[in-house]
Design a protein around this motif. Structure first.
Motif, PDB file in Angstrom:
ATOM      1  N   ILE A 123       0.803  -1.104  -0.040  1.00  0.00           N
ATOM      2  CA  ILE A 123      -0.016   0.056   0.003  1.00  0.00           C
ATOM      3  C   ILE A 123       0.891   1.295   0.055  1.00  0.00           C
ATOM      4  O   ILE A 123       0.614   2.248  -0.420  1.00  0.00           O
ATOM      5  CB  ILE A 123      -0.972  -0.110   1.254  1.00  0.00           C
ATOM      6  N   THR A 124       2.027   1.238   0.748  1.00  0.00           N
ATOM      7  CA  THR A 124       2.903   2.445   0.926  1.00  0.00           C
ATOM      8  C   THR A 124       3.573   2.433  -0.669  1.00  0.00           C
ATOM      9  O   THR A 124       3.381   3.840  -1.018  1.00  0.00           O
ATOM     10  CB  THR A 124       4.019   1.983   1.733  1.00  0.00           C
ATOM     11  N   ALA A 125       3.926   1.617  -1.191  1.00  0.00           N
ATOM     12  CA  ALA A 125       4.564   1.586  -2.553  1.00  0.00           C
ATOM     13  C   ALA A 125       3.462   2.538  -3.498  1.00  0.00           C
ATOM     14  O   ALA A 125       3.845   3.335  -4.251  1.00  0.00           O
ATOM     15  CB  ALA A 125       5.084   0.290  -3.137  1.00  0.00           C
ATOM     16  N   ALA A 147      16.448  -2.124  -2.864  1.00  0.00           N
ATOM     17  CA  ALA A 147      16.515  -3.563  -2.818  1.00  0.00           C
ATOM     18  C   ALA A 147      15.589  -3.813  -1.445  1.00  0.00           C
ATOM     19  O   ALA A 147      15.047  -5.097  -0.998  1.00  0.00           O
ATOM     20  CB  ALA A 147      17.776  -4.306  -2.665  1.00  0.00           C
ATOM     21  N   GLY A 148      15.023  -2.813  -0.855  1.00  0.00           N
ATOM     22  CA  GLY A 148      14.073  -2.951   0.355  1.00  0.00           C
ATOM     23  C   GLY A 148      12.947  -3.568  -0.192  1.00  0.00           C
ATOM     24  O   GLY A 148      12.574  -3.679  -1.252  1.00  0.00           O
ATOM     25  N   GLY A 149      12.103  -3.506   1.014  1.00  0.00           N
ATOM     26  CA  GLY A 149      10.710  -4.186   0.836  1.00  0.00           C
ATOM     27  C   GLY A 149       9.757  -3.151   0.069  1.00  0.00           C
ATOM     28  O   GLY A 149       9.076  -3.430  -1.076  1.00  0.00           O
ATOM     29  N   VAL A 150       9.788  -1.947   0.520  1.00  0.00           N
ATOM     30  CA  VAL A 150       8.820  -0.923  -0.443  1.00  0.00           C
ATOM     31  C   VAL A 150       9.927  -0.562  -1.534  1.00  0.00           C
ATOM     32  O   VAL A 150       9.198  -0.348  -2.728  1.00  0.00           O
ATOM     33  CB  VAL A 150       8.847   0.633   0.442  1.00  0.00           C
ATOM     34  N   GLY A 151      11.006  -0.551  -1.443  1.00  0.00           N
ATOM     35  CA  GLY A 151      11.802  -0.344  -2.817  1.00  0.00           C
ATOM     36  C   GLY A 151      11.687  -1.162  -4.128  1.00  0.00           C
ATOM     37  O   GLY A 151      11.546  -0.363  -5.158  1.00  0.00           O
ATOM     38  N   THR A 168      19.474   3.838  -4.912  1.00  0.00           N
ATOM     39  CA  THR A 168      20.468   3.672  -4.139  1.00  0.00           C
ATOM     40  C   THR A 168      20.259   2.349  -3.431  1.00  0.00           C
ATOM     41  O   THR A 168      19.307   1.785  -3.187  1.00  0.00           O
ATOM     42  CB  THR A 168      20.667   4.612  -2.976  1.00  0.00           C
ATOM     43  N   VAL A 169      21.554   1.565  -3.188  1.00  0.00           N
ATOM     44  CA  VAL A 169      21.736   0.327  -2.587  1.00  0.00           C
ATOM     45  C   VAL A 169      23.038   0.292  -1.750  1.00  0.00           C
ATOM     46  O   VAL A 169      24.029   1.018  -2.184  1.00  0.00           O
ATOM     47  CB  VAL A 169      21.635  -0.782  -3.527  1.00  0.00           C
ATOM     48  N   SER A 170      23.154  -0.534  -0.910  1.00  0.00           N
ATOM     49  CA  SER A 170      24.387  -0.892  -0.123  1.00  0.00           C
ATOM     50  C   SER A 170      25.411  -1.804  -0.809  1.00  0.00           C
ATOM     51  O   SER A 170      26.507  -1.924  -0.317  1.00  0.00           O
ATOM     52  CB  SER A 170      24.279  -0.882   0.996  1.00  0.00           C
ATOM     53  N   LEU A 239       9.631  12.282   2.096  1.00  0.00           N
ATOM     54  CA  LEU A 239      10.030  11.779   3.209  1.00  0.00           C
ATOM     55  C   LEU A 239       9.278  10.822   3.760  1.00  0.00           C
ATOM     56  O   LEU A 239       8.333  11.283   4.527  1.00  0.00           O
ATOM     57  CB  LEU A 239      10.724  12.636   4.193  1.00  0.00           C
ATOM     58  N   PHE A 240       9.261   9.500   3.419  1.00  0.00           N
ATOM     59  CA  PHE A 240       8.423   8.599   4.120  1.00  0.00           C
ATOM     60  C   PHE A 240       9.081   7.652   5.197  1.00  0.00           C
ATOM     61  O   PHE A 240       7.907   7.070   5.590  1.00  0.00           O
ATOM     62  CB  PHE A 240       7.550   7.642   2.945  1.00  0.00           C
ATOM     63  N   GLY A 241      10.223   7.787   5.444  1.00  0.00           N
ATOM     64  CA  GLY A 241      10.657   7.082   6.662  1.00  0.00           C
ATOM     65  C   GLY A 241      11.967   7.332   7.282  1.00  0.00           C
ATOM     66  O   GLY A 241      12.661   8.167   6.382  1.00  0.00           O
ATOM     67  N   ARG A 265       5.938  14.506   4.212  1.00  0.00           N
ATOM     68  CA  ARG A 265       6.178  13.230   5.032  1.00  0.00           C
ATOM     69  C   ARG A 265       4.663  12.773   5.150  1.00  0.00           C
ATOM     70  O   ARG A 265       4.070  12.749   6.181  1.00  0.00           O
ATOM     71  CB  ARG A 265       6.669  13.939   6.483  1.00  0.00           C
ATOM     72  N   PRO A 266       4.642  11.742   4.353  1.00  0.00           N
ATOM     73  CA  PRO A 266       3.327  11.058   4.196  1.00  0.00           C
ATOM     74  C   PRO A 266       3.263   9.901   5.013  1.00  0.00           C
ATOM     75  O   PRO A 266       4.292   9.166   5.385  1.00  0.00           O
ATOM     76  CB  PRO A 266       3.185  10.599   2.791  1.00  0.00           C
ATOM     77  N   THR A 267       1.982   9.285   5.417  1.00  0.00           N
ATOM     78  CA  THR A 267       2.058   7.984   6.212  1.00  0.00           C
ATOM     79  C   THR A 267       0.743   7.145   5.722  1.00  0.00           C
ATOM     80  O   THR A 267      -0.125   7.705   5.082  1.00  0.00           O
ATOM     81  CB  THR A 267       1.904   8.291   7.659  1.00  0.00           C
ATOM     82  N   ALA A 318      20.552  -5.930   6.717  1.00  0.00           N
ATOM     83  CA  ALA A 318      21.152  -7.324   6.218  1.00  0.00           C
ATOM     84  C   ALA A 318      19.697  -8.019   5.249  1.00  0.00           C
ATOM     85  O   ALA A 318      19.996  -9.055   4.862  1.00  0.00           O
ATOM     86  CB  ALA A 318      21.430  -8.303   7.326  1.00  0.00           C
ATOM     87  N   THR A 319      18.598  -7.261   5.320  1.00  0.00           N
ATOM     88  CA  THR A 319      17.430  -7.911   4.489  1.00  0.00           C
ATOM     89  C   THR A 319      17.366  -7.407   3.108  1.00  0.00           C
ATOM     90  O   THR A 319      17.713  -6.293   2.787  1.00  0.00           O
ATOM     91  CB  THR A 319      16.180  -7.650   5.420  1.00  0.00           C
ATOM     92  N   THR A 320      16.527  -8.233   2.371  1.00  0.00           N
ATOM     93  CA  THR A 320      15.859  -7.788   1.149  1.00  0.00           C
ATOM     94  C   THR A 320      14.753  -7.925   0.825  1.00  0.00           C
ATOM     95  O   THR A 320      14.368  -8.960   1.441  1.00  0.00           O
ATOM     96  CB  THR A 320      16.812  -8.372  -0.129  1.00  0.00           C
TER      97      THR A 320
END
Ligand SMILES: NC(=O)c1ccc[n+]([C@@H]2O[C@H](COP(=O)([O-])OP(=O)(O)OC[C@H]3O[C@@H](n4cnc5c(N)ncnc54)[C@H](OP(=O)(O)O)[C@@H]3O)[C@@H](O)[C@H]2O)c1
Length: 327
Positions: A123-125, A147-151, A168-170, A239-241, A265-267, A318-320
């Motif tokens: 829903i956020t995405a 590579a994150g959940g929302v990303g 961006t990714v690490s 800015l969402f987090g 800054r939405p939620t 450490a997660t994707t």
């Protein structure tokens, strides 16, 4: 039933896997047997006391499962229905009582573990790309933590609408995942000596010197300045987090000088205000996952008793994709 309780505010070690009485659904609530619970940053903020909470509390907001009983006054649901939710407190449990108003049906053919991965990040995405800044053809986008959940979800939704997404990714592994989701370019921001100057310079190189129309920034503290400097005139910083920490107080006059920029800054709460809005977003997101148009990556699955390890992994980058707990 078994559940995961935060005994007090603190790190992952304050989480206890414990036995509690089965919950009883109040009027308007469903009792659901949880097939999978989603792990989200908001759970860690509540566990840590960043968002004020009462302790002890059963952790978790999101999940999917099968309706086991109906509270009084519930209409539109039946025992045995497959359902998902993003706003059910106490979802790290074998059973949860959730308000039916926030529960949605899971489409036929969509696995419950995939359904559990979607309500909050999906829903956020959706609202980021469809409502906060409505992406269309020709838009250049910078999205942090690609590579994150929302990303991973937001990248696919933005590309499907004709946007060109820079992320961006690490790590190189995260870059590969982000590219597979449709990112036109990935930037390893962990390799930059000075992210605040180097990242905007790279973004301008990739946008003919213009900068991007929108930045979706869920990383916060470490990326905020670079995000602002990566925008073109009249661009929008969403800015969402604050995965890296919260952004310090900000002088709105800076938006003027930097190019008549927009900052919001939405939620999720304000993007699921009505039942029809909740149904619109979830039916699109769950529906496109069911049809295969949206690829949902479950990057890690933990047993419910290992919730502390799941929090530790999420908070240490450490997660994707999605992290799930299986009761
Ligand atoms: N406003 C809303 O409605 C809403 C709803 C859902 C989520 N959110 C926010 O969206 C953000 C992303 O959520 P998510 O669940 O999809 O998480 P996620 O992106 O899967 O995980 C966070 C990512 O942020 C990056 N990161 C950079 N610096 C970090 C640090 N110091 N500590 C931890 N992570 C860091 C990491 O990616 P790299 O390793 O690639 O840097 C990490 O994997 C969070 O801030 C969350 O609170 C907001």
């Amino acid at each position: 039933m078994h559940a995961v309780v935060a005994r007090q505010a603190g790190g992952p070690e304050v989480l206890s896997y414990t036995e509690l009485p089965d919950p009883t659904p109040r009027p308007g609530q469903l009792l659901v047997r949880v097939a999978a619970a989603g792990v989200n940053f908001i759970d860690t903020y509540r566990r840590a006391g960043v968002y004020p909470m009462e302790y002890p509390h059963v952790v978790g907001a999101e999940g999917a499962g099968i309706v086991e009983a109906l509270g009084e006054e519930v209409t539109g649901f039946a025992v045995g229905d497959r359902v998902a939710w993003h706003s059910g407190p106490g979802s790290y449990a074998e059973l949860v009582a959730v308000d039916a108003a926030g529960v949605v049906p899971v489409p036929r053919g969509l696995d419950l573990t995939i359904a559990a991965a979607l309500p909050l990040q999906g829903i956020t995405a959706h609202y980021l790309v469809r409502s906060t800044f409505e992406v269309g053809p020709g838009h250049d986008i910078l999205l942090h933590a690609g590579a994150g959940g929302v990303g991973l979800l937001a990248t696919q939704l933005a590309v499907a609408r004709g946007g060109r997404v820079l992320t961006t990714v690490s790590t190189p592994e995260k870059a590969a995942l982000s590219s597979a989701a449709g990112a036109a370019h990935t930037i390893n921001y962990a390799e930059l000596a000075d992210i605040t100057t180097e990242l905007p310079a790279l973004v301008r190189e990739l946008t003919d010197g213009q900068g991007v129309h929108v930045v979706y920034d869920g990383v916060g503290k470490t990326t905020f300045e670079a995000s602002l400097a990566s925008l073109r005139p009249r661009g929008m910083l969403v800015l969402f987090g604050g995965a890296s920490g919260q952004v310090p107080p900000f002088d709105p006059q800076r938006l003027n000088k930097a190019g008549s920029l927009f900052l919001t800054r939405p939620t999720i709460t304000h993007h699921t205000l009505t039942r029809s809005e909740l149904e619109w977003r979830t039916s699109e997101v769950l529906g496109s996952a069911a049809s295969g148009d949206l690829d949902v990556r479950v990057g890690a699955t933990y047993s419910l008793s290992d919730a502390a390890a799941a929090h530790q992994a999420l908070e240490s980058r450490a997660t994707t994709g999605k992290v799930l707990l299986i009761p």
